[in-house]
Design an enzyme around this catalytic site. Structure first.
Site, short mmCIF file in Angstrom:
data_model
loop_
_atom_site.label_atom_id
_atom_site.label_comp_id
_atom_site.label_asym_id
_atom_site.label_seq_id
_atom_site.Cartn_x
_atom_site.Cartn_y
_atom_site.Cartn_z
CE1 TYR A 188 -2.42 3.28 2.43
CE2 TYR A 188 -3.77 2.44 0.65
CZ TYR A 188 -3.50 3.40 1.60
OH TYR A 188 -4.34 4.49 1.71
CG ASP A 202 5.83 3.43 0.83
OD1 ASP A 202 4.66 3.38 0.39
OD2 ASP A 202 6.12 3.99 1.91
CE LYS A 245 1.89 4.58 8.02
NZ LYS A 245 0.53 4.42 8.53
P1 KE4 Z 1 -0.75 8.29 4.66
O1 KE4 Z 1 -1.22 9.04 3.44
O2 KE4 Z 1 -1.89 7.49 5.29
O3 KE4 Z 1 0.01 9.16 5.66
O4 KE4 Z 1 0.39 7.22 4.19
C1 KE4 Z 1 0.07 6.34 3.15
C2 KE4 Z 1 1.00 5.15 3.23
C3 KE4 Z 1 2.07 5.06 2.34
N1 KE4 Z 1 2.94 4.02 2.38
C4 KE4 Z 1 2.79 3.04 3.31
C5 KE4 Z 1 3.78 1.91 3.33
C6 KE4 Z 1 1.72 3.09 4.24
O5 KE4 Z 1 1.60 2.08 5.15
C7 KE4 Z 1 0.82 4.16 4.21
C8 KE4 Z 1 -0.36 4.25 5.15
N2 KE4 Z 1 -0.55 3.13 6.04
C9 KE4 Z 1 -1.91 2.83 6.39
C10 KE4 Z 1 -1.96 1.62 7.34
N3 KE4 Z 1 -1.04 0.55 7.02
C11 KE4 Z 1 -2.58 4.02 7.00
C12 KE4 Z 1 -3.87 3.76 7.74
C13 KE4 Z 1 -5.03 4.41 7.10
O6 KE4 Z 1 -5.08 4.40 5.85
O7 KE4 Z 1 -5.88 4.91 7.86
#
Ligand code: KE4
Length: 431
Positions: free
Chosen positions: A145, A240, A267
């Protein structure tokens, strides 16, 4: 346990916030539905819901809360930043100091740009890769993701998979056609994809340690092969590290010392406030406006509050013994969970890396997204609720991780393992 106020808040929220949540991952759709628990404060290793229940927290807000909630040093630094102006709209010394600190910890970041989320970081880094190579296609791995930008909402893990929609509606076929997806840990599939399209890929996107179809580590030689193939075909390798940067060590996850060309962060580097960052080789990053033709911008980018929260979080993580403690706690949890699941004959497998792990219900190893899909979601859902009833908060999805934090105590771990044993006893009745 009384969840009455959570139910009322969810009903009220649904009349104004779509689905009653500001991120689908927070819904309980993937764990049998019903109202998610509404929390109204947190401190240290604990979350407190609107019914007054306290939970030991392993969600850690999906990763950023590695130092524990309401961490005093972070809170103090954010207060100071706010008192001096929350957003100045100009360059500030703080963003430069923080960028230098990130570069010190992650030398691959020859040039950096701050943004406001991991999604923005990944969206921007893909644009830069396309600008630099003049190519348009991207290759990603099923289940990874990379945020919710159109281009990466194809075979996406985390929330999309949890809700059964790894390919989102609203992404035109013309966009989806730009993405080739192959299984993680599958070198032959990678070689075949490039043999078929030797000149078309701008970049390979990869989570060097996966966090979005559970914790899954690269097989020996996999990242080296990805690096070799990217170099051979003059495609950029994008790590990533939104989850992994500063999660497993003070810096990038540095798996097998393979060097990416570009990287995205988020994060943890925001210490619980909105942030993202991307960067990499200077020659590539000089594509970015105002130096180059690849445009990227943001009103809140580099805001003092997020920058100070991030710097304060890194102050804490830089303390000696931090990562050893996080890993020790995760090892205790892993061993205790395994012992209880074995005692009650619950089919399970645990993938752990440092201070993060995923408990899968099934008796097969999980090395790819499909392996994770094949694990038992119903047993996970039952376990999730059993633990919630016993005051332990996990992510409401079988595709997420348990995260330990600096704030967890040995007593918290022991109490968690008691809840695990009782939860496994209850699961035994279901199988
Ligand atoms: P954000 O846009 O949510 O800050 O980051 C996106 C993202 C990008 N790359 C990786 C590897 C990520 O894990 C994420 C976001 N992680 C998810 C949970 N694994 C966020 C939780 C959510 O979507 O509410």
């Amino acid at each position: 346990m009384n969840f009455q106020q959570s139910k009322l808040w969810h009903e009220r929220a649904k009349d104004v916030i779509i689905g009653g949540v500001n991120s689908p991952s927070r819904s309980f759709k993937a764990v049998g539905g019903g109202s998610p628990v509404t929390m109204n404060r947190a401190e240290g290793a604990y979350l407190y819901d609107v019914d007054g229940n306290r939970y030991i927290d392993y969600l850690a807000a999906y990763g950023p809360i590695i130092a524990g909630h309401a961490q005093p040093h972070i809170v103090e630094q954010v207060h100071k930043a706010m008192a001096d102006g929350s957003l100045l709209g100009t360059p500030t010394p703080f963003e430069t100091i923080f960028a230098e600190r990130l570069q010190m910890a992650i030398p691959e970041l020859e040039r950096i740009r701050f943004v406001n989320s991991g999604t923005e970081a990944m969206m921007s880094v893909i644009r830069v890769a396309r600008a630099y190579t003049g190519r348009s296609k991207i290759l990603k791995f099923a289940g990874c993701y990379h945020g919710h930008a159109d281009l990466v909402l194809v075979a996406a893990g985390s929330g999309p998979s949890s809700l059964g929609v790894p390919d989102s509606a609203g992404v035109p076929a013309s966009i989806a056609d730009e993405v080739v997806t192959i299984p993680y840990n599958d070198i032959s599939a990678l070689e075949a994809a490039f043999a078929m399209r030797p000149q078309e890929f701008a970049c390979i996107l990869i989570e060097p340690v996966v966090g979005n179809f559970g914790i899954v580590t690269p097989e020996p030689g996999f990242l080296e092969a990805v690096r070799r193939i990217a170099t051979t075909y003059e495609t950029l390798l994008v790590y990533d590290e939104v989850i992994t940067a500063f999660r497993f060590r003070f810096g990038a996850v540095k798996c097998n010392a393979v060097q990416p060309d570009l990287m995205a962060l988020g994060k943890i580097i925001g210490g619980g406030l909105p942030i993202g960052a991307y960067g990499g080789k200077r020659a590539i990053m000089e594509q970015v406006s105002p130096l180059g033709p690849a445009y990227q911008a943001g009103t809140l980018a580099g805001n003092p509050a997020s920058i100070h929260a991030g710097m304060a979080c890194l102050d804490i993580l830089e303390e000696p013994g931090t990562y050893e403690k996080l890993e020790h706690q995760a090892k205790m949890l892993e061993n205790g969970i395994h012992a209880s699941a074995t005692e009650f004959s619950i089919p399970h497998t645990i993938n752990r890396y440092g201070g993060a792990f995923t408990l899968f219900f099934g008796d097969q190893p999980v090395r790819s997204y499909q392996d994770a899909v094949n694990t038992d979601g119903n047993l996970f859902a039952a376990f999730f609720h059993n633990m919630l009833q016993r005051h332990v908060c996990l992510a409401p999805s079988k595709y997420e991780a348990w995260f330990t934090t600096i704030a967890h105590s040995d007593e918290d771990i022991a109490n968690t393992l008691s809840a695990v044993r009782e939860s496994m006893r209850e699961l035994h009745r279901l199988i």
